[in-house]
Design an enzyme around this catalytic site. Structure first.
Site, mmCIF file in Angstrom:
data_model
loop_
_atom_site.group_PDB
_atom_site.id
_atom_site.type_symbol
_atom_site.label_atom_id
_atom_site.label_comp_id
_atom_site.label_asym_id
_atom_site.label_seq_id
_atom_site.Cartn_x
_atom_site.Cartn_y
_atom_site.Cartn_z
ATOM 1 C CE LYS A 1 -3.670 1.964 2.979
ATOM 2 N NZ LYS A 1 -4.422 1.696 4.233
ATOM 3 C CB SER B 1 -7.321 3.839 3.453
ATOM 4 O OG SER B 1 -6.642 3.141 4.491
ATOM 5 C CB SER C 1 -8.066 0.865 6.291
ATOM 6 O OG SER C 1 -8.666 2.108 6.552
#
Length: 478
Positions: A76, A151, A175
């Site tokens: 990420k 996210s 997330s």
């Protein structure tokens, strides 16, 4: 080419495939599918090829670099990666080239992983979608018009589409778990403190202190891959204690006790998700599992949700640009005590005094202590991973002003984190594993919450669920 991390690691170890060949396979997948999906937003092709060649050369000499020897993977774009741009979706960081890996990334590389790219995330990981002004919007491979979640939405989308076999995500309010649910993959929120968070943005680049909420964690296509990655991420010093390890877990269905919570007052669970969870509970009971439907949470779920929402907004405050923070502070100071407008509530949350924070933290501590009574009766708790399936992209407004429509009713956008908050508030481990698909063909998952430090128990229960549901299924066209 096998596309699970465990399968690839086995093939690499047996010499059935080279690291270079595996890397080229995933790069070709990125080239083919990523233009429409926009999940992988930065690549280090030259660096990854050099790492893969080094892994192959070591293998030729009979050397093994670690449990992830030669495995290509992505992370990420909130984790600093040495020499590879790390933006956290922020325009001001569009040229940020870290000199040092985040600790979690360093552990993956030390175990032999070949990090070849970064996946999309919202601005400073602050949304339930994955859209920013640096890289744009990531689509859900099950329906590009819908969000993959946030996210860690780029992470989940890349896994589902087969652009990567393993991902490093992070989770402060679902997330990892919500994107896994929206995209039909697996994700694990570790016990808070089990995986080092230094080098994650937010905080600011170079920050040594880590936020008091959230954790890095693995995402994958199957539970076995989560276990493989978690062993590497936890390392030999659990929570900084040399020699510290997570307890082992042996799950026997005939002795297993599982609580099931299906409804949340903050946002009603979609009927299709509720029905699938009820069906799963019945199947588990058929295997001899003792299913507990009347066991209550440590405190009312809405109280847990509200407590965490206030703590979360306070923790996110340092990510706000200084002019925005000052404006919110003025709004909060000038508002009357009974003013409940979103901007006023946000201003109050991000400008909490230490005394106010301490009061909330004491409430959190009492709720956390209450979990002991829950886990005295149950080995783990099953809940929906999120109350709804993937929704259409929403870019207008802010998370505080947007609304969702669930079962024909309007609901606050932030209410979608309802099922994430019980584990997040108390730092408990929680695993999301695929549960089923809606009539519209959209995947959804179930969450397994276990006691603190009993990550392996959450994963073991998730394996039982995975065997019953069939686990991951690739989206059509991928």
């Amino acid at each position: 080419m096998r596309t699970t991390a465990t399968g690839l690691v086995a093939d690499l170890a047996a010499g059935r495939v080279s690291s270079s060949a595996a890397l080229e396979y995933f790069l070709s997948r990125v080239k083919e599918h990523n233009p429409a999906l926009n999940a992988v937003v930065a690549l280090d092709v030259a660096g990854a090829r050099a790492q893969a060649e080094a892994a192959d050369a070591a293998a030729a000499r009979g050397l093994r670099l670690g449990p992830l020897h030669g495995l290509p993977m992505t992370v990420k774009d909130t984790f600093e990666t040495a020499g590879l741009v790390t933006t956290a979706g922020a325009p001001e960081l569009a040229g940020h080239l870290p000199e040092r890996d985040a600790d979690a990334v360093a552990r993956l590389r030390a175990a032999g992983a070949v990090v070849f790219g970064k996946t999309n995330t919202p601005l400073y990981a602050g949304d339930f979608q994955s859209c920013n002004d640096v890289y744009g919007t990531t689509g859900n491979p099950w329906d590009l018009a819908r969000t993959p979640g946030g996210s860690s939405g780029g992470s989940a989308a890349a896994l589902a589409a087969g652009l990567t076999p393993l991902e490093l995500g992070s989770d402060v309010a679902g997330s990892i778990r919500s994107p896994a649910h929206f995209c039909g993959v697996c994700g694990h929120l570790p016990t808070r403190g089990a995986v080092p968070a230094r080098g994650h943005i937010p905080g600011a680049p170079g920050t040594l202190a880590v936020p008091p909420l959230g954790s890095p964690g693995p995402m994958a296509r199957c539970v076995a891959d989560l276990e493989l990655a978690l062993d590497v991420l936890v390392g030999p010093d659990l929570a900084g204690v040399p020699g510290g390890t997570l307890p082992a877990a042996a799950v026997r269905t005939g002795e297993l006790r599982l609580a099931v919570w299906a409804e949340h007052p903050a946002l009603r669970t979609d009927p299709e998700i509720r029905a699938a969870l009820d069906e799963l509970a019945g199947e588990l009971a058929g295997l001899g599992v003792r299913v507990l439907r009347k066991l209550r949470p440590p405190r009312p779920l809405y109280e847990i949700h509200q407590t965490y929402a206030r703590l979360l907004l306070a923790v996110l405050a340092p990510s706000f640009p200084e002019p925005v923070f000052r404006r919110l502070r003025r709004i909060a100071r000038r508002a009357s005590p009974d003013d409940r407008r979103p901007a006023v509530e946000l201003g109050r949350a991000v400008t909490l005094s230490y005394r106010e924070w301490q009061d909330l933290d004491e409430r959190r501590a009492r709720i956390t202590a209450g979990w002991a009574a829950v886990f005295a009766e149950a080995d783990a708790v099953l809940t929906p991973a999120a109350p709804l399936t993937a929704f259409a992209h929403q870019t207008a407004g802010t998370p505080l002003t947007r609304e969702l429509e669930v079962n024909g009713r309007k609901a606050p956008y932030l209410a979608q984190m309802a099922w994430a908050t019980p584990a997040s508030l108390s730092g408990l481990p929680a695993t999301t594993v695929p549960l089923g698909r809606s009539a519209a063909g959209l995947p959804f998952g179930v969450q397994v919450i276990a006691p603190r430090w009993h990550d392996r128990k959450a994963l073991a229960v998730a394996r039982v669920v995975e065997r019953l549901t069939g686990g991951f299924e690739a989206p059509p066209g991928y």
